[in-house]
Design an enzyme around this catalytic site. Sequence first.
Site, PDB file in Angstrom:
ATOM      1  N   CYS A 166       0.842  -1.190   0.000  1.00  0.00           N
ATOM      2  CA  CYS A 166       0.000   0.000   0.000  1.00  0.00           C
ATOM      3  C   CYS A 166       0.882   1.246   0.000  1.00  0.00           C
ATOM      4  O   CYS A 166       2.001   1.235   0.512  1.00  0.00           O
ATOM      5  CB  CYS A 166      -0.916  -0.002   1.229  1.00  0.00           C
TER       6      CYS A 166
ATOM      7  N   CYS B 205      -1.882   3.794   7.138  1.00  0.00           N
ATOM      8  CA  CYS B 205      -2.945   3.942   8.130  1.00  0.00           C
ATOM      9  C   CYS B 205      -2.564   3.175   9.396  1.00  0.00           C
ATOM     10  O   CYS B 205      -2.266   1.978   9.347  1.00  0.00           O
ATOM     11  CB  CYS B 205      -4.263   3.425   7.580  1.00  0.00           C
TER      12      CYS B 205
ATOM     13  N   CYS C  45      -4.405  -0.207  10.248  1.00  0.00           N
ATOM     14  CA  CYS C  45      -4.542  -1.210   9.187  1.00  0.00           C
ATOM     15  C   CYS C  45      -4.414  -2.623   9.764  1.00  0.00           C
ATOM     16  O   CYS C  45      -3.481  -2.928  10.495  1.00  0.00           O
ATOM     17  CB  CYS C  45      -3.490  -0.985   8.111  1.00  0.00           C
TER      18      CYS C  45
END
Length: 339
Positions: free
Chosen positions: A61, A65, A68
């Site tokens: 990714c 985040c 996650c």
Amino acid sequence: MMIFIIRWMSVIYSFLDQLLQYSTWIKLVAVLKKVVSPSFHQEGGYFSKVLSVNYHFTRQCNYECGFCFHTAKTSFVMPLEEAKEGLRLLKEEGMEKINFSGGEPFLPDRGRYLGSLVQYCKEELRLPSVSIVSNGSLIREAWFKNYGKYLDILAISCDSFNEDTNKAIGRGQGTRNHIESLMKIRQWCSRYRVAFKVNTVINTYNIDEDMIDHIMHLNPIRWKVFQCLLLEGENAGPDALRNAERFYVTDKQFADFLDRHRGVPTLVAEDNVKMQNSYLILDEYMRFLDCREGAKKPSPSILDVGVAAALDHSGFDEAMFRRRGGVYRWSKADMDLQW
């Protein structure tokens, strides 16, 4: 003596005849199970465990985040033809909806790969629903032009309508504006006839935010609101790539957020109880992930042992899947949408 033998032969013959009839009945039941569509999912009807599958084909990714729960532990991506074979096996077991996710499925070297899978599922497998979950930062209009007609639903993850909050969460990269990307994608979905959905993870950074006006303006077919979930080895524990404990919100905090937003008609809420075991998750190696013990324990790959054998190790809670509203009108052909 001869009469005795004949009588016993008659008994044995009768027994074998009944056994044959019983065997024939068992075979008939097996045939009927095949004839009755495994995708029949009316209340009280036969229900397929593989009706809806979430295929996390990549863990990579471009965002970071903090909460996650499917982190970049590997960079592996299944070769295209092998991935198609796995999807075919799932279709044979009754799959009607496939959701492609990650990681981020639109990474620069993944767009064509993703498009090929989306097209294959819609054109070759003729699945009623093909969907994608993305952070939206790398989607380009050209992808919609090439593959939009094969896609039913595009879900964009957005945890805040305040750009500083998104960056604090880890949903940001460089000078790109997450909210601007979201708005642009909303327009593309309308232009290319793709149903638009929003996913939001409620955490300590956005728990007090009022999102009603923004969501009503976007008007998604579903606004999926999740409670921040902790999974050992993913976003919790010494071996995890993330530490999401500072993002975690209590059941009461989550309920209060939902109560404030109860006026949004498309809101679909999922707390940790509903969420943890009610998704059939396939990882990058095409293994089902069992989350029952608060971690992700992989099954054997469906490419090695078949779908049915792998399902035995999935931990999938089919009843909870139904109770949380896992089945809905998920084909854009069946949606009453104004493009």
